[in-house]
Enzyme design. Structure first.
Site, PDB file in Angstrom:
ATOM      1  CD  GLN A 218     -17.148  -7.082 -30.608  1.00 14.91           C
ATOM      2  OE1 GLN A 218     -16.304  -7.922 -30.332  1.00 14.91           O
ATOM      3  NE2 GLN A 218     -18.243  -6.893 -29.881  1.00 14.91           N
TER       4      GLN A 218
ATOM      5  CE1 TYR B  21     -13.202  -6.668 -23.973  1.00 11.99           C
ATOM      6  CE2 TYR B  21     -12.384  -6.372 -26.210  1.00 11.99           C
ATOM      7  CZ  TYR B  21     -12.790  -7.207 -25.184  1.00 11.99           C
ATOM      8  OH  TYR B  21     -12.790  -8.564 -25.370  1.00 11.99           O
TER       9      TYR B  21
END
Length: 398
Positions: A110, A180
Protein backbone atom coordinates in the site's frame (compact mmCIF):
# COMPACT_ATOMS: atom_id res chain seq x y z
CA UNK A 1 -13.16 -25.74 -10.32
CA UNK A 2 -14.63 -25.58 -6.84
CA UNK A 3 -13.65 -27.93 -4.05
CA UNK A 4 -16.04 -30.92 -3.73
CA UNK A 5 -18.67 -30.27 -1.09
CA UNK A 6 -18.21 -26.50 -1.09
CA UNK A 7 -21.46 -24.64 -1.78
CA UNK A 8 -21.30 -22.50 -4.90
CA UNK A 9 -22.03 -18.76 -4.55
CA UNK A 10 -24.80 -18.78 -7.10
CA UNK A 11 -25.50 -19.10 -10.82
CA UNK A 12 -22.74 -17.41 -12.81
CA UNK A 13 -20.92 -16.12 -9.73
CA UNK A 14 -17.30 -17.17 -9.14
CA UNK A 15 -16.11 -19.34 -6.28
CA UNK A 16 -14.27 -16.98 -3.88
CA UNK A 17 -11.81 -19.72 -2.93
CA UNK A 18 -10.90 -20.68 -6.49
CA UNK A 19 -7.98 -19.16 -8.47
CA UNK A 20 -8.53 -15.76 -10.08
CA UNK A 21 -6.78 -13.18 -12.25
CA UNK A 22 -6.06 -9.65 -10.99
CA UNK A 23 -4.50 -7.59 -13.76
CA UNK A 24 -1.32 -9.48 -14.72
CA UNK A 25 -1.50 -11.59 -11.52
CA UNK A 26 -2.84 -15.07 -11.04
CA UNK A 27 -3.96 -15.49 -7.42
CA UNK A 28 -4.76 -18.81 -5.77
CA UNK A 29 -8.08 -17.38 -4.56
CA UNK A 30 -10.08 -14.16 -4.37
CA UNK A 31 -9.31 -13.32 -0.73
CA UNK A 32 -6.97 -10.40 -0.03
CA UNK A 33 -5.54 -9.51 3.37
CA UNK A 34 -6.61 -5.88 3.74
CA UNK A 35 -4.09 -3.19 4.61
CA UNK A 36 -4.10 -2.91 8.41
CA UNK A 37 -1.15 -0.95 9.80
CA UNK A 38 1.10 -3.43 11.53
CA UNK A 39 3.12 -1.18 13.88
CA UNK A 40 6.20 -3.39 13.36
CA UNK A 41 8.63 -1.11 11.53
CA UNK A 42 10.64 0.71 14.18
CA UNK A 43 13.07 3.16 12.55
CA UNK A 44 11.22 2.61 9.26
CA UNK A 45 12.74 -0.80 8.59
CA UNK A 46 11.22 -4.24 8.09
CA UNK A 47 11.40 -6.29 11.27
CA UNK A 48 11.36 -10.04 11.80
CA UNK A 49 7.97 -9.50 13.45
CA UNK A 50 6.58 -7.88 10.29
CA UNK A 51 7.81 -10.76 8.16
CA UNK A 52 6.29 -13.29 10.57
CA UNK A 53 3.00 -11.36 10.58
CA UNK A 54 2.59 -11.59 6.80
CA UNK A 55 4.04 -15.08 6.57
CA UNK A 56 1.34 -16.33 8.97
CA UNK A 57 -1.42 -14.79 6.86
CA UNK A 58 0.12 -16.15 3.66
CA UNK A 59 0.45 -19.64 5.15
CA UNK A 60 -3.17 -19.27 6.34
CA UNK A 61 -4.44 -19.31 2.79
CA UNK A 62 -5.05 -15.78 1.44
CA UNK A 63 -4.47 -15.12 -2.23
CA UNK A 64 -2.61 -11.90 -1.48
CA UNK A 65 -1.51 -9.97 1.61
CA UNK A 66 -1.11 -6.18 1.76
CA UNK A 67 1.69 -4.37 3.59
CA UNK A 68 0.31 -1.25 5.26
CA UNK A 69 1.62 1.14 4.56
CA UNK A 70 4.73 2.41 2.70
CA UNK A 71 4.90 6.20 2.50
CA UNK A 72 6.13 7.76 -0.72
CA UNK A 73 7.85 10.66 1.07
CA UNK A 74 9.32 11.23 4.55
CA UNK A 75 6.67 13.78 5.52
CA UNK A 76 3.99 11.37 4.29
CA UNK A 77 4.45 8.93 7.21
CA UNK A 78 1.88 8.84 9.99
CA UNK A 79 4.92 8.69 12.30
CA UNK A 80 8.66 8.51 11.84
CA UNK A 81 8.84 4.74 12.40
CA UNK A 82 6.82 3.96 9.31
CA UNK A 83 8.40 2.57 6.19
CA UNK A 84 9.13 4.93 3.36
CA UNK A 85 10.97 4.04 0.18
CA UNK A 86 14.48 4.74 1.42
CA UNK A 87 17.44 2.62 0.33
CA UNK A 88 17.92 1.25 3.85
CA UNK A 89 14.45 -0.33 3.79
CA UNK A 90 14.83 -2.23 0.52
CA UNK A 91 16.74 -5.34 1.68
CA UNK A 92 14.13 -5.95 4.38
CA UNK A 93 11.30 -5.50 1.90
CA UNK A 94 12.91 -8.11 -0.33
CA UNK A 95 13.11 -10.55 2.60
CA UNK A 96 9.42 -9.87 3.26
CA UNK A 97 8.27 -10.51 -0.30
CA UNK A 98 10.38 -13.66 -0.53
CA UNK A 99 8.86 -14.99 2.70
CA UNK A 100 5.30 -14.46 1.48
CA UNK A 101 6.03 -15.99 -1.91
CA UNK A 102 7.48 -19.05 -0.19
CA UNK A 103 4.03 -19.63 1.34
CA UNK A 104 2.30 -19.51 -2.04
CA UNK A 105 0.66 -16.07 -1.73
CA UNK A 106 1.15 -12.80 -3.60
CA UNK A 107 2.05 -9.56 -1.80
CA UNK A 108 0.96 -5.96 -2.35
CA UNK A 109 2.43 -2.72 -1.03
CA UNK A 110 0.00 0.00 0.00
CA UNK A 111 1.60 3.26 -1.13
CA UNK A 112 0.49 6.75 -0.28
CA UNK A 113 1.08 10.04 1.46
CA UNK A 114 -0.56 10.61 4.84
CA UNK A 115 -1.00 14.34 4.28
CA UNK A 116 -2.93 15.85 7.22
CA UNK A 117 -3.00 12.44 8.95
CA UNK A 118 0.81 12.52 9.27
CA UNK A 119 2.26 13.18 12.71
CA UNK A 120 4.31 16.29 12.08
CA UNK A 121 5.85 16.21 15.53
CA UNK A 122 7.07 12.65 15.12
CA UNK A 123 8.29 13.23 11.57
CA UNK A 124 9.89 16.53 12.59
CA UNK A 125 8.36 18.20 9.55
CA UNK A 126 4.86 19.60 9.09
CA UNK A 127 2.15 17.54 7.47
CA UNK A 128 0.74 18.61 4.12
CA UNK A 129 -2.90 19.24 3.28
CA UNK A 130 -4.87 20.96 0.51
CA UNK A 131 -5.38 23.98 2.76
CA UNK A 132 -3.71 24.89 6.04
CA UNK A 133 -5.48 23.32 9.01
CA UNK A 134 -4.92 22.38 12.63
CA UNK A 135 -4.32 18.66 13.02
CA UNK A 136 -5.86 17.03 16.11
CA UNK A 137 -3.38 14.17 15.63
CA UNK A 138 -0.12 16.11 15.85
CA UNK A 139 -1.51 19.21 17.60
CA UNK A 140 0.19 21.29 14.90
CA UNK A 141 -0.84 23.24 11.86
CA UNK A 142 -0.27 21.56 8.53
CA UNK A 143 1.22 23.32 5.53
CA UNK A 144 -0.86 23.90 2.42
CA UNK A 145 0.67 21.87 -0.39
CA UNK A 146 2.06 23.89 -3.28
CA UNK A 147 1.68 22.86 -6.91
CA UNK A 148 5.36 21.91 -6.81
CA UNK A 149 4.66 19.67 -3.78
CA UNK A 150 1.90 17.92 -5.67
CA UNK A 151 4.09 17.30 -8.71
CA UNK A 152 6.83 15.92 -6.46
CA UNK A 153 4.40 13.60 -4.68
CA UNK A 154 2.88 12.33 -7.94
CA UNK A 155 6.40 11.46 -9.11
CA UNK A 156 7.14 9.86 -5.74
CA UNK A 157 4.20 7.50 -6.17
CA UNK A 158 5.56 6.44 -9.55
CA UNK A 159 9.04 5.94 -8.08
CA UNK A 160 7.58 3.90 -5.20
CA UNK A 161 5.73 1.62 -7.62
CA UNK A 162 8.88 1.01 -9.67
CA UNK A 163 10.83 0.25 -6.51
CA UNK A 164 8.09 -2.12 -5.36
CA UNK A 165 8.72 -4.16 -8.50
CA UNK A 166 12.46 -4.19 -7.80
CA UNK A 167 11.98 -5.72 -4.33
CA UNK A 168 9.49 -8.35 -5.40
CA UNK A 169 5.99 -6.97 -4.83
CA UNK A 170 3.26 -8.32 -7.09
CA UNK A 171 0.94 -5.32 -6.72
CA UNK A 172 0.62 -1.84 -5.29
CA UNK A 173 -2.47 -0.40 -3.65
CA UNK A 174 -2.70 3.38 -3.98
CA UNK A 175 -4.18 4.94 -0.84
CA UNK A 176 -6.89 7.37 -1.96
CA UNK A 177 -8.97 7.08 1.22
CA UNK A 178 -9.32 8.03 4.88
CA UNK A 179 -8.44 11.71 4.33
CA UNK A 180 -4.82 10.90 3.68
CA UNK A 181 -3.43 13.47 1.25
CA UNK A 182 -5.15 12.34 -1.96
CA UNK A 183 -8.42 11.80 -0.10
CA UNK A 184 -8.19 15.17 1.63
CA UNK A 185 -8.11 16.81 -1.80
CA UNK A 186 -11.41 15.08 -2.62
CA UNK A 187 -13.03 16.42 0.56
CA UNK A 188 -14.80 19.79 0.23
CA UNK A 189 -14.47 20.13 4.01
CA UNK A 190 -10.66 19.95 3.90
CA UNK A 191 -9.98 21.33 0.43
CA UNK A 192 -10.64 25.07 0.33
CA UNK A 193 -8.27 25.82 -2.54
CA UNK A 194 -9.14 28.25 -5.33
CA UNK A 195 -6.73 26.94 -7.94
CA UNK A 196 -7.08 24.07 -10.38
CA UNK A 197 -6.99 21.59 -7.47
CA UNK A 198 -9.96 23.01 -5.56
CA UNK A 199 -13.62 23.92 -5.99
CA UNK A 200 -15.38 21.58 -8.40
CA UNK A 201 -15.22 17.81 -7.98
CA UNK A 202 -13.31 17.59 -11.25
CA UNK A 203 -10.65 19.89 -9.81
CA UNK A 204 -10.58 18.11 -6.45
CA UNK A 205 -10.11 14.78 -8.23
CA UNK A 206 -7.26 16.06 -10.39
CA UNK A 207 -4.50 15.12 -7.91
CA UNK A 208 -5.74 11.58 -7.08
CA UNK A 209 -6.25 10.83 -10.77
CA UNK A 210 -2.75 12.10 -11.58
CA UNK A 211 -1.29 9.79 -8.93
CA UNK A 212 -3.07 6.73 -10.31
CA UNK A 213 -2.08 7.57 -13.88
CA UNK A 214 1.56 8.15 -12.93
CA UNK A 215 1.70 4.76 -11.20
CA UNK A 216 0.17 3.00 -14.19
CA UNK A 217 2.54 4.75 -16.59
CA UNK A 218 5.48 3.74 -14.38
CA UNK A 219 4.69 0.04 -14.09
CA UNK A 220 2.73 -0.80 -17.22
CA UNK A 221 1.45 -4.35 -16.82
CA UNK A 222 4.38 -5.63 -14.79
CA UNK A 223 2.37 -5.60 -11.54
CA UNK A 224 -1.25 -5.13 -10.57
CA UNK A 225 -2.41 -1.64 -9.56
CA UNK A 226 -5.28 -1.27 -7.09
CA UNK A 227 -6.65 1.79 -5.33
CA UNK A 228 -8.51 2.24 -2.06
CA UNK A 229 -11.16 4.98 -2.32
CA UNK A 230 -13.67 6.30 0.19
CA UNK A 231 -17.37 5.71 -0.32
CA UNK A 232 -17.82 8.68 1.96
CA UNK A 233 -15.81 10.44 4.66
CA UNK A 234 -18.38 10.04 7.42
CA UNK A 235 -18.28 13.75 8.26
CA UNK A 236 -20.47 16.71 7.37
CA UNK A 237 -19.32 18.49 4.21
CA UNK A 238 -16.90 15.68 3.45
CA UNK A 239 -16.86 13.52 0.33
CA UNK A 240 -20.25 11.87 -0.16
CA UNK A 241 -21.28 8.73 -2.02
CA UNK A 242 -22.60 10.41 -5.19
CA UNK A 243 -19.28 12.24 -5.61
CA UNK A 244 -17.35 9.07 -4.87
CA UNK A 245 -19.22 7.24 -7.63
CA UNK A 246 -18.20 9.95 -10.08
CA UNK A 247 -14.54 9.74 -9.01
CA UNK A 248 -14.67 5.96 -9.42
CA UNK A 249 -16.07 6.41 -12.92
CA UNK A 250 -13.24 8.79 -13.84
CA UNK A 251 -10.64 6.33 -12.53
CA UNK A 252 -12.33 3.62 -14.57
CA UNK A 253 -12.29 5.76 -17.70
CA UNK A 254 -8.63 6.67 -17.15
CA UNK A 255 -7.66 3.00 -17.36
CA UNK A 256 -5.13 3.42 -14.57
CA UNK A 257 -6.36 0.64 -12.26
CA UNK A 258 -6.75 -3.12 -12.28
CA UNK A 259 -9.16 -3.09 -9.32
CA UNK A 260 -10.89 -0.70 -6.95
CA UNK A 261 -11.54 -1.26 -3.23
CA UNK A 262 -14.09 0.96 -1.52
CA UNK A 263 -13.58 2.04 2.08
CA UNK A 264 -14.98 4.79 4.30
CA UNK A 265 -14.20 7.24 7.08
CA UNK A 266 -11.58 9.79 8.00
CA UNK A 267 -8.49 8.90 10.02
CA UNK A 268 -8.33 12.62 10.76
CA UNK A 269 -11.94 13.34 11.77
CA UNK A 270 -13.95 10.11 12.19
CA UNK A 271 -11.76 6.98 12.22
CA UNK A 272 -14.34 4.56 13.68
CA UNK A 273 -16.72 5.15 10.77
CA UNK A 274 -14.89 2.49 8.75
CA UNK A 275 -14.66 -0.17 11.41
CA UNK A 276 -18.14 -0.16 12.98
CA UNK A 277 -18.58 -1.62 16.44
CA UNK A 278 -17.55 -0.06 19.78
CA UNK A 279 -14.85 2.58 20.18
CA UNK A 280 -12.20 1.31 22.66
CA UNK A 281 -11.58 4.66 24.35
CA UNK A 282 -9.94 3.23 27.47
CA UNK A 283 -7.46 1.21 25.42
CA UNK A 284 -6.72 4.13 23.09
CA UNK A 285 -5.99 6.42 26.03
CA UNK A 286 -3.70 3.83 27.63
CA UNK A 287 -1.70 3.57 24.37
CA UNK A 288 -1.07 7.33 24.16
CA UNK A 289 1.50 9.59 25.74
CA UNK A 290 0.58 12.75 27.58
CA UNK A 291 -0.95 15.20 26.82
CA UNK A 292 -2.80 13.19 24.16
CA UNK A 293 -3.77 10.55 26.74
CA UNK A 294 -5.68 13.07 28.82
CA UNK A 295 -7.22 14.52 25.67
CA UNK A 296 -8.55 11.10 24.64
CA UNK A 297 -9.99 10.51 28.10
CA UNK A 298 -11.73 13.88 28.18
CA UNK A 299 -12.72 14.40 24.56
CA UNK A 300 -12.40 11.00 22.89
CA UNK A 301 -16.14 10.49 22.55
CA UNK A 302 -16.36 13.59 20.37
CA UNK A 303 -14.06 11.95 17.79
CA UNK A 304 -14.21 8.19 18.39
CA UNK A 305 -17.83 7.24 17.77
CA UNK A 306 -19.43 3.81 17.98
CA UNK A 307 -21.43 2.43 15.06
CA UNK A 308 -23.55 -0.72 14.77
CA UNK A 309 -21.68 -3.65 13.25
CA UNK A 310 -23.08 -6.19 10.82
CA UNK A 311 -21.35 -8.55 8.41
CA UNK A 312 -20.78 -7.04 4.96
CA UNK A 313 -21.57 -3.57 6.25
CA UNK A 314 -20.16 -1.67 3.22
CA UNK A 315 -21.80 -3.94 0.65
CA UNK A 316 -24.95 -1.94 -0.08
CA UNK A 317 -23.12 1.35 -0.72
CA UNK A 318 -20.31 -0.40 -2.60
CA UNK A 319 -22.92 -2.03 -4.87
CA UNK A 320 -23.83 1.45 -6.13
CA UNK A 321 -20.24 1.93 -7.24
CA UNK A 322 -20.21 -1.60 -8.65
CA UNK A 323 -23.18 -0.71 -10.84
CA UNK A 324 -21.48 2.42 -12.16
CA UNK A 325 -18.06 1.11 -13.20
CA UNK A 326 -16.63 -1.73 -15.24
CA UNK A 327 -13.50 -2.13 -13.13
CA UNK A 328 -12.97 -5.29 -11.08
CA UNK A 329 -13.86 -4.47 -7.47
CA UNK A 330 -12.81 -5.66 -4.02
CA UNK A 331 -15.39 -5.75 -1.22
CA UNK A 332 -14.11 -4.61 2.17
CA UNK A 333 -15.96 -4.35 5.47
CA UNK A 334 -17.21 -7.18 7.65
CA UNK A 335 -16.05 -10.02 5.41
CA UNK A 336 -15.93 -12.86 7.95
CA UNK A 337 -17.34 -16.00 6.32
CA UNK A 338 -18.19 -17.68 3.03
CA UNK A 339 -21.75 -16.37 3.12
CA UNK A 340 -20.53 -12.76 2.86
CA UNK A 341 -17.98 -13.73 0.22
CA UNK A 342 -20.67 -15.41 -1.85
CA UNK A 343 -22.94 -12.39 -1.46
CA UNK A 344 -20.11 -10.24 -2.81
CA UNK A 345 -19.55 -12.55 -5.78
CA UNK A 346 -23.27 -12.57 -6.60
CA UNK A 347 -23.25 -8.76 -6.48
CA UNK A 348 -20.49 -8.60 -9.09
CA UNK A 349 -17.41 -8.15 -6.93
CA UNK A 350 -14.37 -10.07 -8.06
CA UNK A 351 -12.44 -10.08 -4.74
CA UNK A 352 -12.96 -9.63 -1.02
CA UNK A 353 -10.64 -8.10 1.59
CA UNK A 354 -10.39 -9.26 5.20
CA UNK A 355 -8.82 -7.28 8.05
CA UNK A 356 -9.74 -7.85 11.69
CA UNK A 357 -10.88 -11.42 11.08
CA UNK A 358 -7.35 -12.33 9.96
CA UNK A 359 -5.82 -10.62 12.98
CA UNK A 360 -7.87 -13.01 15.08
CA UNK A 361 -7.25 -16.05 12.88
CA UNK A 362 -4.47 -15.80 10.28
CA UNK A 363 -5.48 -19.27 9.03
CA UNK A 364 -9.16 -18.43 8.58
CA UNK A 365 -9.11 -18.88 4.79
CA UNK A 366 -7.71 -22.40 5.14
CA UNK A 367 -10.32 -23.10 7.79
CA UNK A 368 -13.12 -21.91 5.49
CA UNK A 369 -11.78 -24.10 2.70
CA UNK A 370 -11.89 -27.12 5.01
CA UNK A 371 -15.28 -26.26 6.54
CA UNK A 372 -17.56 -23.97 4.50
CA UNK A 373 -19.78 -23.41 7.55
CA UNK A 374 -16.91 -22.05 9.68
CA UNK A 375 -17.38 -18.63 11.25
CA UNK A 376 -14.76 -16.11 12.25
CA UNK A 377 -13.90 -15.93 15.94
CA UNK A 378 -13.49 -12.14 15.70
CA UNK A 379 -16.00 -10.39 17.96
CA UNK A 380 -15.39 -6.93 16.44
CA UNK A 381 -14.55 -5.38 19.80
CA UNK A 382 -12.00 -3.12 18.03
CA UNK A 383 -9.51 -3.47 20.86
CA UNK A 384 -6.98 -4.46 18.19
CA UNK A 385 -6.95 -0.86 16.96
CA UNK A 386 -4.87 0.71 19.78
CA UNK A 387 -2.28 -2.07 19.38
CA UNK A 388 -1.00 -0.37 16.22
CA UNK A 389 1.32 1.55 18.55
CA UNK A 390 2.93 -1.61 19.93
CA UNK A 391 2.47 -4.26 17.21
CA UNK A 392 -0.96 -4.88 15.72
CA UNK A 393 -2.63 -7.98 17.10
CA UNK A 394 -5.87 -9.43 18.43
CA UNK A 395 -6.00 -8.96 22.19
CA UNK A 396 -8.31 -11.97 22.52
CA UNK A 397 -5.44 -14.31 21.64
CA UNK A 398 -3.63 -15.41 24.79
Amino acid sequence: MSTPGRPLPGRGAPDPLAPATLGPLRLRNRVIKAATFEGMTRKGLVSDELIAFHRRVAAGGVGMTTVAYCAVAPEGRTDRHQIHWQDEALPGLRRLTDAVHAEGAAISAQIGHAGPVADGRSNRMPGLSPSRLFSPLSLQFTRAATVADLARIVDAHADAARTAIDVGFDAVEIHLGHNYLASSFLSPKLNRRRDEYGGSLENRARFPRAIAQAVRDAVGDRIAVLAKLNLDDGVRRGLQLDESIQVAQWLDQDGSLDALEMTAGSSLLNPMYLFKGPAPLKEFAAAMREPVRTGVRLLGRTRLHSYPYQDGYLLEDAKRVRAAVGLPMVLLGGVTNLAVMNDAMRAGFQFVAMGRALLREPDLVNRLAADPTATSLCIHCNRCMPTIYSGTRCVEIA
